[in-house]
Design a protein around this motif. Structure first.
Motif, mmCIF file in Angstrom:
data_model
loop_
_atom_site.group_PDB
_atom_site.id
_atom_site.type_symbol
_atom_site.label_atom_id
_atom_site.label_comp_id
_atom_site.label_asym_id
_atom_site.label_seq_id
_atom_site.Cartn_x
_atom_site.Cartn_y
_atom_site.Cartn_z
ATOM 1 N N ASN A 214 8.799 36.369 117.869
ATOM 2 C CA ASN A 214 10.167 36.659 118.269
ATOM 3 C C ASN A 214 11.122 36.479 117.090
ATOM 4 O O ASN A 214 10.934 35.607 116.249
ATOM 5 C CB ASN A 214 10.537 35.718 119.414
ATOM 6 N N LEU A 215 12.171 37.294 117.033
ATOM 7 C CA LEU A 215 13.105 37.262 115.908
ATOM 8 C C LEU A 215 13.738 35.890 115.708
ATOM 9 O O LEU A 215 13.894 35.432 114.571
ATOM 10 C CB LEU A 215 14.197 38.317 116.105
ATOM 11 N N SER B 46 13.247 41.195 108.529
ATOM 12 C CA SER B 46 12.144 41.135 109.481
ATOM 13 C C SER B 46 11.653 42.545 109.763
ATOM 14 O O SER B 46 12.439 43.431 110.111
ATOM 15 C CB SER B 46 12.619 40.468 110.782
ATOM 16 N N TYR B 47 10.353 42.750 109.587
ATOM 17 C CA TYR B 47 9.710 44.033 109.892
ATOM 18 C C TYR B 47 9.277 43.991 111.355
ATOM 19 O O TYR B 47 8.536 43.090 111.759
ATOM 20 C CB TYR B 47 8.457 44.220 109.053
ATOM 21 N N LYS B 48 9.708 44.968 112.134
ATOM 22 C CA LYS B 48 9.390 44.965 113.554
ATOM 23 C C LYS B 48 8.876 46.322 114.011
ATOM 24 O O LYS B 48 9.185 47.352 113.417
ATOM 25 C CB LYS B 48 10.650 44.628 114.370
ATOM 26 N N ALA B 49 8.123 46.312 115.111
ATOM 27 C CA ALA B 49 7.750 47.561 115.772
ATOM 28 C C ALA B 49 8.979 48.111 116.491
ATOM 29 O O ALA B 49 10.039 47.485 116.498
ATOM 30 C CB ALA B 49 6.612 47.318 116.750
ATOM 31 N N GLY B 50 8.844 49.263 117.094
ATOM 32 C CA GLY B 50 9.982 49.963 117.672
ATOM 33 C C GLY B 50 10.806 49.168 118.662
ATOM 34 O O GLY B 50 12.007 49.407 118.815
ATOM 35 N N LYS B 51 10.191 48.202 119.362
ATOM 36 C CA LYS B 51 10.919 47.432 120.364
ATOM 37 C C LYS B 51 11.674 46.239 119.772
ATOM 38 O O LYS B 51 12.275 45.456 120.510
ATOM 39 C CB LYS B 51 9.953 46.948 121.447
ATOM 40 N N GLY B 52 11.647 46.126 118.443
ATOM 41 C CA GLY B 52 12.292 44.988 117.789
ATOM 42 C C GLY B 52 13.778 44.873 118.051
ATOM 43 O O GLY B 52 14.343 43.769 118.049
ATOM 44 N N LEU B 53 14.437 46.008 118.301
ATOM 45 C CA LEU B 53 15.875 45.985 118.558
ATOM 46 C C LEU B 53 16.220 45.183 119.807
ATOM 47 O O LEU B 53 17.319 44.620 119.913
ATOM 48 C CB LEU B 53 16.404 47.420 118.684
ATOM 49 N N GLU B 54 15.272 45.123 120.735
ATOM 50 C CA GLU B 54 15.518 44.402 121.981
ATOM 51 C C GLU B 54 15.679 42.899 121.754
ATOM 52 O O GLU B 54 16.310 42.207 122.558
ATOM 53 C CB GLU B 54 14.378 44.661 122.968
ATOM 54 N N GLU B 55 15.107 42.399 120.656
ATOM 55 C CA GLU B 55 15.168 40.967 120.377
ATOM 56 C C GLU B 55 16.526 40.537 119.828
ATOM 57 O O GLU B 55 16.880 39.357 119.880
ATOM 58 C CB GLU B 55 14.062 40.578 119.387
ATOM 59 N N ILE B 56 17.273 41.494 119.304
ATOM 60 C CA ILE B 56 18.534 41.160 118.644
ATOM 61 C C ILE B 56 19.533 40.545 119.612
ATOM 62 O O ILE B 56 20.220 39.568 119.285
ATOM 63 C CB ILE B 56 19.122 42.408 117.956
ATOM 64 N N THR C 231 20.546 47.038 110.905
ATOM 65 C CA THR C 231 19.257 47.386 111.505
ATOM 66 C C THR C 231 18.952 48.834 111.147
ATOM 67 O O THR C 231 19.853 49.668 111.068
ATOM 68 C CB THR C 231 19.279 47.231 113.039
ATOM 69 N N ASP C 232 17.697 49.103 110.904
ATOM 70 C CA ASP C 232 17.286 50.452 110.494
ATOM 71 C C ASP C 232 16.037 50.835 111.270
ATOM 72 O O ASP C 232 14.968 50.258 111.064
ATOM 73 C CB ASP C 232 17.017 50.482 108.987
ATOM 74 N N GLU C 233 16.173 51.783 112.177
ATOM 75 C CA GLU C 233 15.039 52.268 112.960
ATOM 76 C C GLU C 233 14.580 53.587 112.371
ATOM 77 O O GLU C 233 15.390 54.477 112.101
ATOM 78 C CB GLU C 233 15.442 52.457 114.419
#
Length: 238
Positions: free
Chosen positions: A152-153, A172-182, A199-201
């Motif tokens: 978790n972030l 932090s390098y995240k998979a596509g759902k990483g934005l949800e942790e913000i 953030t950069d998707e």
């Protein structure tokens, strides 16, 4: 196309130019990774095209949110098989790099990689983040901390931000759902004296995987209480 041609082409698609020497280092790293993976669990990804995309290029994507030419000292927390630290060291040889991992077998492998690739100013360190972040030579000693670790972030930030200098960054390098942790990390950022700045998707070149880079700026010193002891951040995230 052979390995070097594939990597060169896909890197250029992402705006990254690699020299013949660097392409050769990546190729050597690939062969070492696949060979060692036969006797120890380093990665589930071993097919050439996937390693190029999901390990090598993914590691280099930090350049989307950071000017890596200005990063003098970098730490890769929970580096595992050397990602993203080794690819970043190859691509930006002037940057001093510390590769931190809690498993001694992986650190031994990374030492072999460093020797085989002829890399300098790079150190593979055996230790836990919560311990290493309290050492004077590492605490607040880096322009940039990076991590592809699966956590978790808020947990990752507690482990990584103490390594960063004031006005430095954690990406932090995240998979596509990483934005949800913000949305759940606001109290963590405040407590650690930091803020999410960008953030950069995006989609990896030549791959359908969605990725997210989260750039966090350290605005003031981290309180001495952090990081907390092993296991506490995961049980009780900030």
């Amino acid at each position: 196309m052979n390995f070097r041609e594939k990597l060169k082409s896909r890197a250029e698609d992402a705006g990254i130019v690699l020299s013949d020497e660097q392409l050769g280092q990546f190729e050597t790293f690939y062969h070492l990774l696949v060979e060692k993976n036969k006797v120890m669990n380093l990665t589930s990804i071993t097919e050439e095209d996937e390693v190029i995309g999901k390990h090598f290029l993914d590691s280099l994507m930090v350049s989307r949110v950071m000017d890596m030419t200005k990063v003098r000292r970098l730490i890769d927390v929970g580096t595992g098989a050397g990602f993203p630290g080794i690819p970043l060291k190859i691509a930006y040889p002037e940057t001093e790099v510390v590769l931190l991992d809690s498993l001694s077998k992986r650190i031994k492998f990374l030492g072999e990689v460093i020797d085989a690739l002829g890399l300098t100013a790079v150190e593979a360190v055996h230790g836990r983040a919560e311990d290493a972040a309290r050492l004077p030579e590492y605490r607040a000693g880096f322009d940039l901390a990076v991590s592809r670790a699966v956590a978790n972030l808020s947990i990752l930030s507690e482990y990584c931000i103490p390594f960063v200098k004031v006005n430095g960054y954690f990406v932090s390098y995240k998979a596509g759902k990483g934005l949800e942790e913000i949305e759940h990390s606001a109290s963590c950022m405040k407590e650690l004296g930091s803020k999410i700045e960008q953030t950069d998707e995006f989609q990896l070149p030549g791959d359908d995987a969605r990725r997210v880079l989260i750039r966090i700026k350290k605005c003031k010193g981290t309180p001495k209480a952090y990081p907390r002891k092993a296991g506490v951040p995961s049980k009780n995230p900030l």
